[in-house]
Write an enzyme that holds these catalytic residues in place. Sequence first.
Site, mmCIF file in Angstrom:
data_model
loop_
_atom_site.group_PDB
_atom_site.id
_atom_site.type_symbol
_atom_site.label_atom_id
_atom_site.label_comp_id
_atom_site.label_asym_id
_atom_site.label_seq_id
_atom_site.Cartn_x
_atom_site.Cartn_y
_atom_site.Cartn_z
ATOM 1 N N LEU A 136 -2.864 7.957 1.126
ATOM 2 C CA LEU A 136 -4.153 7.909 1.818
ATOM 3 C C LEU A 136 -5.230 7.329 0.939
ATOM 4 C CD1 LEU A 136 -4.194 11.484 3.395
ATOM 5 C CD2 LEU A 136 -3.867 9.352 4.619
ATOM 6 N N GLY A 137 -5.114 7.544 -0.351
ATOM 7 C CA GLY A 137 -6.199 7.080 -1.205
ATOM 8 C C GLY A 137 -5.841 7.214 -2.658
ATOM 9 N N GLY A 162 -7.551 7.936 -6.595
ATOM 10 C CA GLY A 162 -8.731 8.383 -7.344
ATOM 11 C C GLY A 162 -8.459 8.327 -8.821
ATOM 12 N N VAL A 206 -3.781 10.370 -3.343
ATOM 13 C CA VAL A 206 -3.746 11.378 -2.286
ATOM 14 C C VAL A 206 -2.806 10.888 -1.199
ATOM 15 C CG1 VAL A 206 -5.083 12.696 -0.633
ATOM 16 C CG2 VAL A 206 -6.118 11.999 -2.790
ATOM 17 N N LYS A 219 -2.632 15.981 -3.125
ATOM 18 C CA LYS A 219 -3.152 15.237 -4.263
ATOM 19 C C LYS A 219 -2.109 15.308 -5.365
ATOM 20 C CE LYS A 219 -7.415 14.271 -6.396
ATOM 21 N NZ LYS A 219 -8.658 14.053 -5.708
ATOM 22 N N ASP A 264 -17.326 17.263 -9.467
ATOM 23 C CA ASP A 264 -16.986 15.857 -9.223
ATOM 24 C C ASP A 264 -17.484 15.433 -7.839
ATOM 25 O OD1 ASP A 264 -15.959 13.368 -9.747
ATOM 26 O OD2 ASP A 264 -13.891 13.876 -9.208
#
Lengths: 188, 1003
Positions: B85-86, B88, B93, B110, B203
């Site tokens: 999904l993503g 970082g 994730v 995550k 964060d």
Amino acid sequence: MTEQSPAAMTELLNRMAAGDADAGARLLPVLYGELHALAGREMGGLAAKVTLQPTELIHEAWMRLVGGAPQSFENRSHFVGVAARAMRSVLVDHVRRRQAQKRGVDWLRIELDEVVDLFAERAPNLLALDEALERLSKMDAQLGRMVELRFFAGMSVEETAKILGVSEPTVVRGWRIARMWLRRELEV
Amino acid sequence: MDAARWDRVRSLLERVLDVEPSARAAWIAQACGADQELRADIETLLASDSHTSTLEPPDAAGLARILADCGAGQRVGPYELVRRLGEGGMGAVFLGRRIGADFEQEVAVKLIKRGMDTDDVLRQFQRERALLSSLEHPCIARLLDGGATSDGRPWFAMERIEGEPIDVWCAARALSIRARIALFLQVCSAVQHAHQRLIVHRDLKPSNVLVTADGTPKLLDFGIAKLLVADDGRPRTVAVERRLTPDYASPEQLRGEPVSTATDVYSLGILLYELLAGVQPFRDAADPLAARETPSRPSKQARRLEPAGPSERRIGSRLHRDLDTIALTALEPRVDRRYASVDALAADLRRHLEHLPIQARPATTAYRLSKFVARNRVAVATGSIVITALAAGLIAARAGYLEALEQGERARLRELDAKREALRANSVLELTRRMLSAASPHDVRDKDYTLRRLLDDFDSEAGDWRGEPDVEASVRQTMGVAYLSLGLLEPATRQLSRVLELLPQDSGDVALEAQLAWCDLLHSRADYTGGVERLDSIVARDPAPALLAAALCARGDALRHLGRYDESERDLDRALGLARGLQLPGARLVCNILNELGMTLIELDRRTDGETRMRECIELSRSTFGPRSELVATALNNLGLSMQARGELADAAQTLGEAAEIERELHGADHAGLGQILNNLGLVRIRSGDYAAARPLLEEALRIARSNLGPEHPNVATDLSTLATAHERLGDFAQAEEAFRECLAIRSKALGEEHADTLRALNNLGNLLGRRAKYDEAAELLQRCIEVRRRVLGPDDLALAASLSNLSGVLLNCDQMAEAESAAREAVSIYRARLGPAHVDLAAGLSNLSSVLLRKGDAPGAIAMLRETLEMREKLLDASHPDVSRDMTNLGQTLVEHGELDEGQALLAESLRLHRERGNAPKPTLARTLHWHAVAEERREHAETAEVEYREALELWRGMLGVAHANTRRTAIALVGLLERRGDAQNAQALRTEFQLPPTAKE
């Protein structure tokens, strides 16, 4: 991954074409399996550990298909052919976008970048290839589709022959001629 | 190459590939024969046949590795990773599905990058787990589970949130500043919820704040950062690697110092900054720590970004100093100067939204009062317009006075006992403070009540301010002024008269201040004579320059209301000279004086000078209080009204539009001040003949007035009246009648039957009823209006002339010819005497009189008068003005009726062209123009054109007036006649039935 009968798949394709999102989601792994059945066999040791699942690349190809006008999918072969076309356009679009804009990195870009890099080892200029392929398809639609299936979707000779409904020797010969022509056009 | 040729090339290629390489050249030469081109093709293609890997399909294993590396398909704990999904700083994730679950539970997993000290992270996770799962807030994504993969990477499973990062969400929807703040406040409440459980996010950044489709912000990764970063601030990692996004880190995080809730306050500050300015304050800073010492103001950043797009431009202009202050307070590099909590930050934002003074700013009285005025403008407007204008200036004048108190003005401290002075200042400020913090601004009447109750309570409760006469006087004076600003004249009078009792006449400037406040009260009661008398005595005492300037300003204002313009100018000139030399109250008083002086000069018909003063006021306000302050809006409004009076309608519209925009930005779309400006703007549009543009403005003005003032306020009646005029001009008579009736009802009740405004409503309604063919009621209303106007205003009044002119039109339709003519002649003679040879009102009167003459059969007289009218209007008005085309129609119709076909038809055609050009032109005149143009066409035997035009006219009439109205019937009869003459008996009969015409009706 569960095995899908051709009938079940056609059913899923029709439901997806009718706008059933759930059907689309279930088709995704099937599509992936079709495209990379060969890859799985060739992966050897790796394949044992990793169950391949749809990547975002395929996902985006999928979205293009679903996002377009409803199409009737008569059978898997047809669909895989359409998916190969979509993969080609996803990759080429991505290269264009990458050239157009420098800033703004997101995860899909990273992943597609890696895939593009993989392709670029074999065809340094993907955009030129795309254009040449367009010209080839105008002269010879069968060779055009063959290149899409073989190069962009990674289909084996056997798969390609099945999808195009021709003999394997025809694919071998055609593929060789197509590459000759493309190499000459691209001077690689 | 075409397909046929390629076919040949391909088949040769296929065959040559089966030929031994050594024999190919000969084979090709024979196969191609003389076709050299074909031969070259084959040869070059063969030359590019090679066994290199170019154009081979990419290595499938390579593809698989990419896919494997992205983790899809992997199992972590009870979840299977579906897709990424993503990405970082800490890892990727994934969308995860619970393996073997009966229901499809989708989570976000995550997966932390390799290189973290897994054991350490997991130990921390075990310690924090209970705490983290205690976070239950609608805006926080829940942490579900955590663990380590078989290859030793930590993972965490969280509630899956589908949404867009908050910055993207805001930008994509071009959210207003208010909406952004509202969204941000939800984020604050979530962070505060966690802080209460001693969980710090550490964060916070846009990618960790997703906004879901229904607009709810959701915070991701709460507490995760703590698990990954050791207490000493260093990442729990083997390799030295920065895990946190430096763009959003606080200075203490960057320095590796311990973090606290203040760290989240800081990150929220950055987030707020970014939402307001559209840009991250420290992005790509070469030295992030140094950059944090001097963040620039968000409004400045937003302005810098202006070319980026319309949304940024709007944001840039709306950023107030308050928001700058709030963001920069959250971004204080030193923890002890930052907001002490997220709640404190959120509270200030809420106060800003409600026009309350924020806590972060060093509070000066002038600042608090400026907020007070802003917040209470609606309330202030509950009085008459006069009170509104006065109250703003009045509060402003007090600002200087209170500032002097607060700063303990030296001279006065020498005079008076310091302790008592402090008590006085404290008491006054205490009252001010209470006033400022009371009262929800959401409902006007409720707010009045609350603020009023607060004042009443303060008055009745015990307080140490009582007993010392001059302290009590100061407190009461403040209360009196506050009552006054709310338009509550009774309690204001009570307080201020008590002040006058408390203060001995000889107590110096303090007593004079009280006198000045009393004068403001008198002016609020429109008792300008009394005000001037008292102000005379203040001025005669020669007080301190600041007080003298304020008194002269007030007297100048009063004198203008009394029509003593020369004296008003003299006072204001003198006040201006004094105020310009003052430190306190400085620019605000100067601006007020310039505004008043401008209005006086305009009254003196020295418009250029007056407008120059207005512009000076605008410039000074802009340079002192920023480009968009209340004063600027007020002065622009006055300037626009002056331009309007000069007939500079385009300039007026632009200026008023600017005033409206400022007003809207300062106080939102529901503010009474905006309503007034929109009403003025609507009037200008009406005067320009642009009724269609006027109507929505006026409807908006009416809505605002009703919601602020209630349905029966005189200001509502004013708006109704203007709106009715627009309806009328657009031909929507029914709506116009309704609005005029409501207007009349309100005024009769609120102002009495003989008030000038009531009479105007009476006149307008009468005139409209005449146009709706309700002649009896129309005549009755107009005659009543004329009777009162003649008695109250005298025989040569212009308003009287207007009613007479209207009445003549109605009487004409009642066939009372003699009365109609005498009324019309009286009106014209008043107009000629008062307005000179060329004026729009005179033109209207002449037009009316010509109608009477026509009906009398005096065609040459009528035509001469119509020519005079048209010439006058063409000279005075724009060619596109509806009155001009109506005159053309009137004259053209008359000429056609009297056989002057050529000139008549030409005028009608021109009028028709002008009507069509305007698009939404007034329908009655259009219908009439069509009718008479059709008549002319028919006489010229252009029967087809005539029929089309009759039909169009007929539809218009029927829509406006119904089938039974004389105008409708006249056109229907003409059309029937035309059809019968053409032998179309069937359609003619259908029309006769439809319009209930007798079998042989004649025109």
